[in-house]
Structures are given as C-alpha cells and as structure tokens.
Design a protein around this motif. Structure first.
Motif, PDB file in Angstrom:
ATOM      1  N   CYS A  93       0.850  -1.190   0.000  1.00  0.00           N
ATOM      2  CA  CYS A  93       0.000   0.000   0.000  1.00  0.00           C
ATOM      3  C   CYS A  93       0.889   1.245   0.000  1.00  0.00           C
ATOM      4  CB  CYS A  93      -0.870  -0.024   1.262  1.00  0.00           C
ATOM      5  SG  CYS A  93      -1.977   1.381   1.422  1.00  0.00           S
ATOM      6  N   HIS A  95       0.200   4.004   1.335  1.00  0.00           N
ATOM      7  CA  HIS A  95       0.047   4.811   2.549  1.00  0.00           C
ATOM      8  C   HIS A  95       1.194   4.492   3.509  1.00  0.00           C
ATOM      9  CE1 HIS A  95      -2.197   5.712   6.511  1.00  0.00           C
ATOM     10  NE2 HIS A  95      -1.684   6.835   6.039  1.00  0.00           N
ATOM     11  N   THR A 106     -15.463  -7.568  -4.614  1.00  0.00           N
ATOM     12  CA  THR A 106     -15.603  -6.146  -4.957  1.00  0.00           C
ATOM     13  C   THR A 106     -14.739  -5.752  -6.153  1.00  0.00           C
ATOM     14  OG1 THR A 106     -13.857  -5.569  -3.386  1.00  0.00           O
ATOM     15  CG2 THR A 106     -16.132  -5.478  -2.574  1.00  0.00           C
ATOM     16  N   ALA A 110      -7.789  -4.216  -1.349  1.00  0.00           N
ATOM     17  CA  ALA A 110      -8.106  -3.599  -0.065  1.00  0.00           C
ATOM     18  C   ALA A 110      -6.889  -3.681   0.840  1.00  0.00           C
ATOM     19  CB  ALA A 110      -9.284  -4.316   0.588  1.00  0.00           C
ATOM     20  N   CYS A 111      -6.628  -2.594   1.546  1.00  0.00           N
ATOM     21  CA  CYS A 111      -5.543  -2.578   2.520  1.00  0.00           C
ATOM     22  C   CYS A 111      -6.158  -2.808   3.900  1.00  0.00           C
ATOM     23  CB  CYS A 111      -4.804  -1.247   2.475  1.00  0.00           C
ATOM     24  SG  CYS A 111      -3.475  -1.187   3.702  1.00  0.00           S
ATOM     25  N   PRO A 112      -5.680  -3.836   4.622  1.00  0.00           N
ATOM     26  CA  PRO A 112      -6.273  -4.156   5.923  1.00  0.00           C
ATOM     27  C   PRO A 112      -5.893  -3.173   7.030  1.00  0.00           C
ATOM     28  CG  PRO A 112      -4.396  -5.592   5.515  1.00  0.00           C
ATOM     29  CD  PRO A 112      -4.590  -4.759   4.266  1.00  0.00           C
ATOM     30  N   CYS A 113      -4.885  -2.339   6.800  1.00  0.00           N
ATOM     31  CA  CYS A 113      -4.397  -1.483   7.893  1.00  0.00           C
ATOM     32  C   CYS A 113      -5.299  -0.285   8.167  1.00  0.00           C
ATOM     33  CB  CYS A 113      -2.974  -1.036   7.595  1.00  0.00           C
ATOM     34  SG  CYS A 113      -1.797  -2.406   7.672  1.00  0.00           S
ATOM     35  N   HIS A 114      -5.635   0.476   7.122  1.00  0.00           N
ATOM     36  CA  HIS A 114      -6.426   1.698   7.346  1.00  0.00           C
ATOM     37  C   HIS A 114      -7.546   1.838   6.322  1.00  0.00           C
ATOM     38  CE1 HIS A 114      -2.164   2.466   8.599  1.00  0.00           C
ATOM     39  NE2 HIS A 114      -2.798   2.628   9.737  1.00  0.00           N
ATOM     40  N   GLY A 115      -7.857   0.759   5.630  1.00  0.00           N
ATOM     41  CA  GLY A 115      -9.002   0.783   4.729  1.00  0.00           C
ATOM     42  C   GLY A 115      -8.758   1.354   3.351  1.00  0.00           C
ATOM     43  N   GLY A 116      -7.522   1.469   2.926  1.00  0.00           N
ATOM     44  CA  GLY A 116      -7.250   1.958   1.570  1.00  0.00           C
ATOM     45  C   GLY A 116      -7.830   1.006   0.529  1.00  0.00           C
ATOM     46  N   MET A 117      -8.315   1.567  -0.561  1.00  0.00           N
ATOM     47  CA  MET A 117      -8.894   0.746  -1.639  1.00  0.00           C
ATOM     48  C   MET A 117      -8.316   1.195  -2.976  1.00  0.00           C
ATOM     49  SD  MET A 117     -11.189  -1.289  -0.177  1.00  0.00           S
ATOM     50  CE  MET A 117     -12.203  -1.824  -1.523  1.00  0.00           C
ATOM     51  N   GLY A 127      -9.895   5.958   0.909  1.00  0.00           N
ATOM     52  CA  GLY A 127      -9.009   5.776   2.052  1.00  0.00           C
ATOM     53  C   GLY A 127      -7.798   6.686   1.981  1.00  0.00           C
TER      54      GLY A 127
END
Ligand code: FES
Length: 152
Positions: A93, A95, A106, A110-117, A127
């Motif tokens: 990611c 971020h 979907t 998806a990034c599990p850390c802070h919800g980045g998509m 995100g």
C-alpha cells in the motif's frame, strides 16, 4: 616520567587518528548515500525474473507472485487485463506499506491497515493512500511472464 608523556602523546595521537579515520569513513558513506539520492539507479534496472506462464494468469483476476531480486524477496500482483494488456503492481500500500489483498467480491484491492482501496489497475478508490500502487516492469516473452524493477 618521560616514558609516560610519550605514552600520553601516543594515546592522543592514536585517538586523533582513530576519530579522524572513523569520521572519514562515515563521510564517504554519507557521500555515497547523497550520490544515490541524486543519481538513483535507472528505473527498471533490477534483474527480471520469470514468475509463470501466460496460462497461469486468468484475465481480470490479479495473482500475487513472489520472486527474488538482488537477494531480496519481492511480491507483485500480475494482472492480465485481456485486450488492455498486462500490468504488474507492487503489493505494498502506498500509505504505510501494508500488504494489500485482492477481493474478488468487490473487484478491488483492499488494505487491511487503514481501509485503503484500489481498483484493478492500482488507482486509488478511497481511504488514505496518497497515490496509486507502484507499477513494476512486466514483459511477455513467448509463453513466459517476466517481472522486475519499478516501472515508470
Ligand atoms: S497502510 Fe494501507 S491504508 Fe494505511
């Protein structure tokens, strides 16, 4: 007494020389880092590696593959976009470098850390990520899929 002064001078000279040498070595190391900053290795200059055959990658479904480059294990998503060609995306990611996951449901990363998509091409959908996923060099040579260093 004279003998001790000789030792003190010798010790002082030793310390001066030692500190000066260490300072010199650190200076050369810093110059090397500064040189790398202003003159980085060319984009895509990392060695390329075969990560599979064309048939191993279904159109529209990113597949995470691992390969070793410069002694370091790397992970990229190889994506067969069908008529639009092929891309390879770094799985970190943008971020804070967590590993992103592809979600079939979907059709997005998806990034599990802070919800980045991200979408299938690595573009940010939402995100905190500040920019798209990094592209890697990808080549199709005959039936082989080859990936390597950062792409432009
Ligand atoms: S590290 Fe991925 S959203 Fe923060």
């Amino acid at each position: 007494m004279e003998h001790q002064e000789g030792k003190a001078i010798s010790r002082r000279r030793f310390l001066k020389t030692g500190v000066g040498s260490i300072g010199g070595i650190m200076g050369v190391a810093y110059l090397g880092l500064i040189g790398d900053y202003f003159n980085p290795p060319p984009v895509g200059s990392e060695p390329l590696a075969e990560v599979g055959k064309v048939d191993d990658f279904s159109p529209g479904t990113p597949k995470l593959v691992a390969y070793t480059s410069g002694g370091v294990e790397q992970g990229v998503y190889v994506i067969n976009l069908g008529d639009e060609g092929w891309i390879a995306l770094d799985f970190h990611c943008t971020h804070l470098q967590c590993a992103v996951n592809w979600l079939d449901a979907t059709k997005s990363f998806a990034c599990p850390c802070h919800g980045g998509m991200y979408d299938i091409k690595g573009n940010v959908l939402g995100g905190p990520p500040p920019r798209p996923l990094e592209h890697r060099v990808i080549q199709i040579q005959g039936n082989s899929v080859i990936v390597g260093g950062m792409s432009v």
